[in-house]
Design a protein around this motif. Sequence first.
Motif, PDB file in Angstrom:
ATOM      1  N   ARG A 161       2.936   0.509 -10.919  1.00 38.14           N
ATOM      2  CA  ARG A 161       2.265   0.087  -9.677  1.00 38.14           C
ATOM      3  C   ARG A 161       1.985  -1.405  -9.695  1.00 38.14           C
ATOM      4  O   ARG A 161       2.231  -2.108  -8.721  1.00 38.14           O
ATOM      5  N   ARG A 166       3.452  -4.128  -7.085  1.00 36.92           N
ATOM      6  CA  ARG A 166       2.592  -5.019  -6.298  1.00 36.92           C
ATOM      7  C   ARG A 166       2.969  -6.473  -6.555  1.00 36.92           C
ATOM      8  O   ARG A 166       3.106  -7.269  -5.623  1.00 36.92           O
ATOM      9  N   ARG A 202     -12.027   6.868   2.727  1.00 39.23           N
ATOM     10  CA  ARG A 202     -11.161   7.764   1.943  1.00 39.23           C
ATOM     11  C   ARG A 202     -11.739   9.173   1.933  1.00 39.23           C
ATOM     12  O   ARG A 202     -11.025  10.154   2.142  1.00 39.23           O
ATOM     13  N   ASP A 250       2.769   1.979  -3.246  1.00 43.95           N
ATOM     14  CA  ASP A 250       1.886   2.570  -4.250  1.00 43.95           C
ATOM     15  C   ASP A 250       2.086   4.077  -4.295  1.00 43.95           C
ATOM     16  O   ASP A 250       2.233   4.674  -5.369  1.00 43.95           O
ATOM     17  N   LEU A 251       2.086   4.667  -3.138  1.00 43.04           N
ATOM     18  CA  LEU A 251       2.274   6.117  -3.064  1.00 43.04           C
ATOM     19  C   LEU A 251       3.644   6.510  -3.572  1.00 43.04           C
ATOM     20  O   LEU A 251       3.807   7.521  -4.261  1.00 43.04           O
ATOM     21  N   THR A 304      -4.622   7.124   4.521  1.00 46.06           N
ATOM     22  CA  THR A 304      -5.686   6.598   3.683  1.00 46.06           C
ATOM     23  C   THR A 304      -5.327   5.209   3.157  1.00 46.06           C
ATOM     24  O   THR A 304      -6.134   4.282   3.220  1.00 46.06           O
ATOM     25  N   GLN A 305      -4.118   5.095   2.672  1.00 47.75           N
ATOM     26  CA  GLN A 305      -3.689   3.805   2.138  1.00 47.75           C
ATOM     27  C   GLN A 305      -3.750   2.712   3.204  1.00 47.75           C
ATOM     28  O   GLN A 305      -4.174   1.590   2.955  1.00 47.75           O
ATOM     29  N   ASP A 355      -7.261   1.638   4.298  1.00 47.55           N
ATOM     30  CA  ASP A 355      -7.859   0.720   3.336  1.00 47.55           C
ATOM     31  C   ASP A 355      -7.730  -0.709   3.829  1.00 47.55           C
ATOM     32  O   ASP A 355      -8.684  -1.493   3.816  1.00 47.55           O
ATOM     33  N   GLU A 369      -2.401  11.200   3.378  1.00 47.42           N
ATOM     34  CA  GLU A 369      -2.426  10.336   2.192  1.00 47.42           C
ATOM     35  C   GLU A 369      -1.985   8.920   2.582  1.00 47.42           C
ATOM     36  O   GLU A 369      -2.618   7.931   2.214  1.00 47.42           O
ATOM     37  N   GLN A 425       0.824  -1.210   0.000  1.00 39.46           N
ATOM     38  CA  GLN A 425       0.000   0.000   0.000  1.00 39.46           C
ATOM     39  C   GLN A 425       0.857   1.258   0.000  1.00 39.46           C
ATOM     40  O   GLN A 425       0.575   2.224  -0.699  1.00 39.46           O
TER      41      GLN A 425
END
Lengths: 237, 237
Positions: A195, A199, B199, A92-93, B88-89, B92, B85, A89
């Motif tokens: 991405r 992953r 989110r 990803d950012l 948020t990830q 999830d 940010e 996760q």
Amino acid sequence: MKAADKAKHRTDMISSALRSAILERVLMPGMKLPEDSLGERFGVSRTLIRQSLERLAAEGLIELRRNKGAMVAKPSLEEARDLFELRTQIEDLVISRVIKNMSPEILGELEAHLAKEVEAENASEPISIRLATEFHILLARLSGSPVLLRYVEEIGYRCGLTLSLYARPHSTDCGIQEHRQIIDALAKGDEDTARKLMRHHLTAVADRALFTTEEGGPLLYLDALEPYARKVRDGGA
Amino acid sequence: MKAADKAKHRTDMISSALRSAILERVLMPGMKLPEDSLGERFGVSRTLIRQSLERLAAEGLIELRRNKGAMVAKPSLEEARDLFELRTQIEDLVISRVIKNMSPEILGELEAHLAKEVEAENASEPISIRLATEFHILLARLSGSPVLLRYVEEIGYRCGLTLSLYARPHSTDCGIQEHRQIIDALAKGDEDTARKLMRHHLTAVADRALFTTEEGGPLLYLDALEPYARKVRDGGA
DNA sequence: GTATAAAGGATTGTATGCAATTTCGCCACA
DNA sequence: TGTGGCGAAATTGCATACAATCCTTTATAC
């Protein structure tokens, strides 16, 4: 004031040395870490050792039980899975940010690191886990966000520890190819592919680590810390 | 051995006290935290204060500059954005886990917490940021993953600090409605909606915080720590 | 009057000492 | 032989003492 003011200080150096030793399997999970011995080894008093141990405990690399001292953490398989999932996760950012910042310099740094990985693989050195982790940390640094860097570092190290616990040797070999692909996607600015690749890469690394080797018993002691200790004793100058 | 062995010890209590004080704006960003004063206030020596400060520094709540002591962190707006940010990830994942674990007991805990939030709002108490943060931490606990709990806690606290810095009072009021909706989605097992709501909730909270109040100057000292210190001095029993 | 420098005080960095707790070996006893 | 407990040794928890660094104030020169 001296020329270089950024001289990291002894606690930092000791923490780094211990962290490296843990990630390179010199200090193996379950090992006890007595303050006196470490202090003698590093040439400092228990005060600084305690600080370093507290710091590593905060990072999740060692466990600290009241009145019973420190030992290298022995993360469970669930914990390992959670760490890799979390890492996915977060990275990803990282991918998004790096793509935004993309430049020839950044690409160069990535290529340079990849070259180091290839070189280490050719020499079949046992530090590939460390280099692989540092690839992800480099990406985090290039994201430009100190927050992301901080957490990718910490979680990356913890993942490295679980790999050193559960993964059999050489299980990271093919990771280099995956790093290559990620760099290519980043270079093309293809965020979605990058991405997906990241992953896939992370879950692949995690999956390869399901070999529950269940190695020997709870271990003790070591003199192998000497090379790590020397740097600290010789002063950071 | 006593009945309860889990007695948190003084360093933990001091850290918690300081953390609460920071999140409740008793210790405001920029304040200096001299070891001597704190030690006297809490009735312990500098040793334990230092440990606590190091811990809070590792959590990102205070800044620790060499030879210059500690001060409450003053996160930048970029840092605040990055933290939300990232959060948020991570949340999830929390949503997914909680949905998997969903049960009447869990729902009960969530409802109970929401009730506390409503109550505090009715009494218009200024601790709503803290309660709102604790809602997310409760979710993380209910996810069953210590890893998620660890990072949601830390990042939640850091977000709380940025809110206390940048958000104007009462900006969290409508957050309760959003918590309500999230609980409902979780109860229905609607993972996708829960995730979207979460989110939206987090970005909304972050957006409301763009009021760069730019308050007074770098502050000093305080005796307002007394209520926090008392608990520590009276012994954790 | 301003600026620079030196001295003194305040604060942090590290080591050491003592108290508290745990661990381990030893002996008694079943 | 195995088990339980008692005591010494080892280890950690915490406080204190001293050294190093930084900050402030004052004095002195221009």
